[in-house]
Design a protein around this motif. Sequence first.
Motif, mmCIF file in Angstrom:
data_model
loop_
_atom_site.group_PDB
_atom_site.id
_atom_site.type_symbol
_atom_site.label_atom_id
_atom_site.label_comp_id
_atom_site.label_asym_id
_atom_site.label_seq_id
_atom_site.Cartn_x
_atom_site.Cartn_y
_atom_site.Cartn_z
ATOM 1 N N LYS A 1 0.835 -1.197 0.000
ATOM 2 C CA LYS A 1 0.000 0.000 0.000
ATOM 3 C C LYS A 1 0.870 1.247 0.000
ATOM 4 O O LYS A 1 0.549 2.246 -0.653
ATOM 5 N N PHE A 2 1.984 1.195 0.738
ATOM 6 C CA PHE A 2 2.903 2.338 0.785
ATOM 7 C C PHE A 2 3.516 2.604 -0.588
ATOM 8 O O PHE A 2 3.644 3.750 -1.018
ATOM 9 N N TYR A 3 3.884 1.541 -1.292
ATOM 10 C CA TYR A 3 4.481 1.708 -2.614
ATOM 11 C C TYR A 3 3.463 2.188 -3.645
ATOM 12 O O TYR A 3 3.814 2.909 -4.585
ATOM 13 N N GLY A 4 2.220 1.772 -3.504
ATOM 14 C CA GLY A 4 1.166 2.217 -4.406
ATOM 15 C C GLY A 4 1.440 1.833 -5.845
ATOM 16 O O GLY A 4 1.832 0.707 -6.157
ATOM 17 N N GLN A 5 1.265 2.810 -6.742
ATOM 18 C CA GLN A 5 1.430 2.560 -8.174
ATOM 19 C C GLN A 5 2.891 2.372 -8.569
ATOM 20 O O GLN A 5 3.180 1.955 -9.687
ATOM 21 N N THR A 6 3.800 2.691 -7.656
ATOM 22 C CA THR A 6 5.229 2.528 -7.937
ATOM 23 C C THR A 6 5.713 1.118 -7.634
ATOM 24 O O THR A 6 6.871 0.779 -7.897
ATOM 25 N N ALA A 7 4.852 0.268 -7.095
ATOM 26 C CA ALA A 7 5.251 -1.072 -6.662
ATOM 27 C C ALA A 7 5.859 -1.891 -7.795
ATOM 28 O O ALA A 7 6.872 -2.579 -7.605
ATOM 29 N N SER A 8 5.249 -1.824 -8.976
ATOM 30 C CA SER A 8 5.756 -2.621 -10.113
ATOM 31 C C SER A 8 7.160 -2.191 -10.512
ATOM 32 O O SER A 8 8.031 -3.034 -10.776
ATOM 33 N N LEU A 9 7.388 -0.878 -10.548
ATOM 34 C CA LEU A 9 8.707 -0.374 -10.942
ATOM 35 C C LEU A 9 9.767 -0.729 -9.901
ATOM 36 O O LEU A 9 10.883 -1.129 -10.244
ATOM 37 N N LEU A 10 9.417 -0.611 -8.630
ATOM 38 C CA LEU A 10 10.372 -0.939 -7.579
ATOM 39 C C LEU A 10 10.608 -2.453 -7.500
ATOM 40 O O LEU A 10 11.693 -2.895 -7.108
ATOM 41 N N THR A 11 9.599 -3.245 -7.868
ATOM 42 C CA THR A 11 9.805 -4.694 -7.945
ATOM 43 C C THR A 11 10.803 -5.019 -9.052
ATOM 44 O O THR A 11 11.707 -5.852 -8.873
ATOM 45 N N LEU A 12 10.659 -4.365 -10.205
ATOM 46 C CA LEU A 12 11.616 -4.539 -11.297
ATOM 47 C C LEU A 12 13.010 -4.124 -10.842
ATOM 48 O O LEU A 12 14.007 -4.794 -11.166
ATOM 49 N N HIS A 13 13.092 -3.047 -10.086
ATOM 50 C CA HIS A 13 14.360 -2.574 -9.520
ATOM 51 C C HIS A 13 15.018 -3.674 -8.674
ATOM 52 O O HIS A 13 16.213 -3.959 -8.822
ATOM 53 N N ALA A 14 14.249 -4.313 -7.828
ATOM 54 C CA ALA A 14 14.782 -5.377 -6.968
ATOM 55 C C ALA A 14 15.196 -6.602 -7.774
ATOM 56 O O ALA A 14 16.250 -7.196 -7.519
ATOM 57 N N VAL A 15 14.384 -6.980 -8.758
ATOM 58 C CA VAL A 15 14.698 -8.149 -9.593
ATOM 59 C C VAL A 15 15.999 -7.927 -10.355
ATOM 60 O O VAL A 15 16.859 -8.822 -10.433
ATOM 61 N N LEU A 16 16.174 -6.743 -10.917
ATOM 62 C CA LEU A 16 17.389 -6.435 -11.659
ATOM 63 C C LEU A 16 18.621 -6.517 -10.768
ATOM 64 O O LEU A 16 19.667 -7.042 -11.174
ATOM 65 N N PHE A 17 18.495 -6.017 -9.545
ATOM 66 C CA PHE A 17 19.621 -6.074 -8.614
ATOM 67 C C PHE A 17 19.971 -7.524 -8.269
ATOM 68 O O PHE A 17 21.155 -7.886 -8.228
ATOM 69 N N VAL A 18 18.961 -8.341 -8.009
ATOM 70 C CA VAL A 18 19.227 -9.731 -7.640
ATOM 71 C C VAL A 18 19.899 -10.481 -8.788
ATOM 72 O O VAL A 18 20.879 -11.212 -8.584
ATOM 73 N N PHE A 19 19.406 -10.297 -10.000
ATOM 74 C CA PHE A 19 20.024 -10.960 -11.151
ATOM 75 C C PHE A 19 21.453 -10.458 -11.379
ATOM 76 O O PHE A 19 22.338 -11.224 -11.780
ATOM 77 N N ALA A 20 21.677 -9.159 -11.143
ATOM 78 C CA ALA A 20 23.034 -8.609 -11.275
ATOM 79 C C ALA A 20 23.961 -9.227 -10.239
ATOM 80 O O ALA A 20 25.087 -9.641 -10.556
ATOM 81 N N TYR A 21 23.491 -9.326 -8.994
ATOM 82 C CA TYR A 21 24.313 -9.910 -7.937
ATOM 83 C C TYR A 21 24.616 -11.381 -8.223
ATOM 84 O O TYR A 21 25.713 -11.874 -7.932
ATOM 85 N N ALA A 22 23.653 -12.097 -8.796
ATOM 86 C CA ALA A 22 23.887 -13.497 -9.145
ATOM 87 C C ALA A 22 24.962 -13.614 -10.230
ATOM 88 O O ALA A 22 25.816 -14.510 -10.174
ATOM 89 N N ALA A 23 24.936 -12.721 -11.207
ATOM 90 C CA ALA A 23 25.973 -12.727 -12.242
ATOM 91 C C ALA A 23 27.339 -12.433 -11.642
ATOM 92 O O ALA A 23 28.347 -13.056 -12.009
ATOM 93 N N PHE A 24 27.386 -11.513 -10.678
ATOM 94 C CA PHE A 24 28.656 -11.202 -10.028
ATOM 95 C C PHE A 24 29.148 -12.372 -9.175
ATOM 96 O O PHE A 24 30.359 -12.528 -8.975
ATOM 97 N N ALA A 25 28.227 -13.181 -8.656
ATOM 98 C CA ALA A 25 28.628 -14.384 -7.917
ATOM 99 C C ALA A 25 29.340 -15.364 -8.849
ATOM 100 O O ALA A 25 30.353 -15.977 -8.470
ATOM 101 N N ILE A 26 28.815 -15.526 -10.059
ATOM 102 C CA ILE A 26 29.465 -16.393 -11.047
ATOM 103 C C ILE A 26 30.826 -15.815 -11.436
ATOM 104 O O ILE A 26 31.819 -16.560 -11.574
ATOM 105 N N LEU A 27 30.893 -14.500 -11.592
ATOM 106 C CA LEU A 27 32.173 -13.836 -11.866
ATOM 107 C C LEU A 27 33.163 -14.101 -10.736
ATOM 108 O O LEU A 27 34.353 -14.364 -10.988
#
Length: 274
Positions: A121-147
């Motif tokens: 509720k706090f995120y409101g209409q921005t929830a989808s964009l911030l979820t994408l933000h979190a997903v991108l970070f997690v996938f980036a961190y996973a790639a750096f783990a392989i590196l």
Amino acid sequence: MSSLLLIAVACYAFGAGHAIFTVWRTPHPRWFWIALWLMAAGFATHTLSIVVRGWEVARCPLLSYQEVCSFLGWSIAAYFLGAYLWYRSKSFAAFAMPMVFLFALAAWLLPAPSDTAAVLKFYGQTASLLTLHAVLFVFAYAAFAILFVAAILYIVQERQLKQKQFGPLWSRLPSLDTCDDVSGKALLIGFVLLTLGILTGIVGSRRLNGVYWHGDPLEFLSLATWLIYFCVVHYRLTAGWRGRRAAWLGIVGFAMVIVSLVGIGWFNGFHSIG
């Protein structure tokens, strides 16, 4: 989700143990396929647990520390399986699979949040964009783990080569060119995703509360991490940096990633989660 995640953790544990044993202790690791199938079974069960969790809470399961650890372990497993299918490196598996197990185990041990409706509720209409933000970070961190894994293997092999002390692992390690190639691809993927993650976070923050920068500790850590990997990308492209120097910078960058992951749960600020 808990039962499915526990099955995934068990598969990862036995798969990692078998991979380490077959690569380190047997002269011809022909039984490695057992570890690979255990890893695949763990990944499939882990995927199902994330889907079930998302169905239960009606959102992308990335709002708690437990969910972040689970998603990160799953992402590393996905990268690893892709890298193995491409390079067929058994010793690479012996390093990567324990990391997958540890993140999945942490996710199983940590408590899942009971109610996240107030956060959504706090995120409101921005929830989808911030979820994408979190997903991108997690996938980036996973790639750096392989590196990170590829960098460790490169440094170990290069040191043996320089000292001319070829241990029992020498014939089982991937070539220096393979390690460098894995590092380069993981670096490119991770850096692009991290950049997009930072940009979506900036836009989402502006939409949510009208500011681009909160001065949050995680924001400073993310910027420092980005700068480290930017240096690696820059010098690989302009100065032809390969091998040892790039490997050490990749290790330093992943240390920043670990600090950021710890900080999500412990630092107070806009990005802190339970």
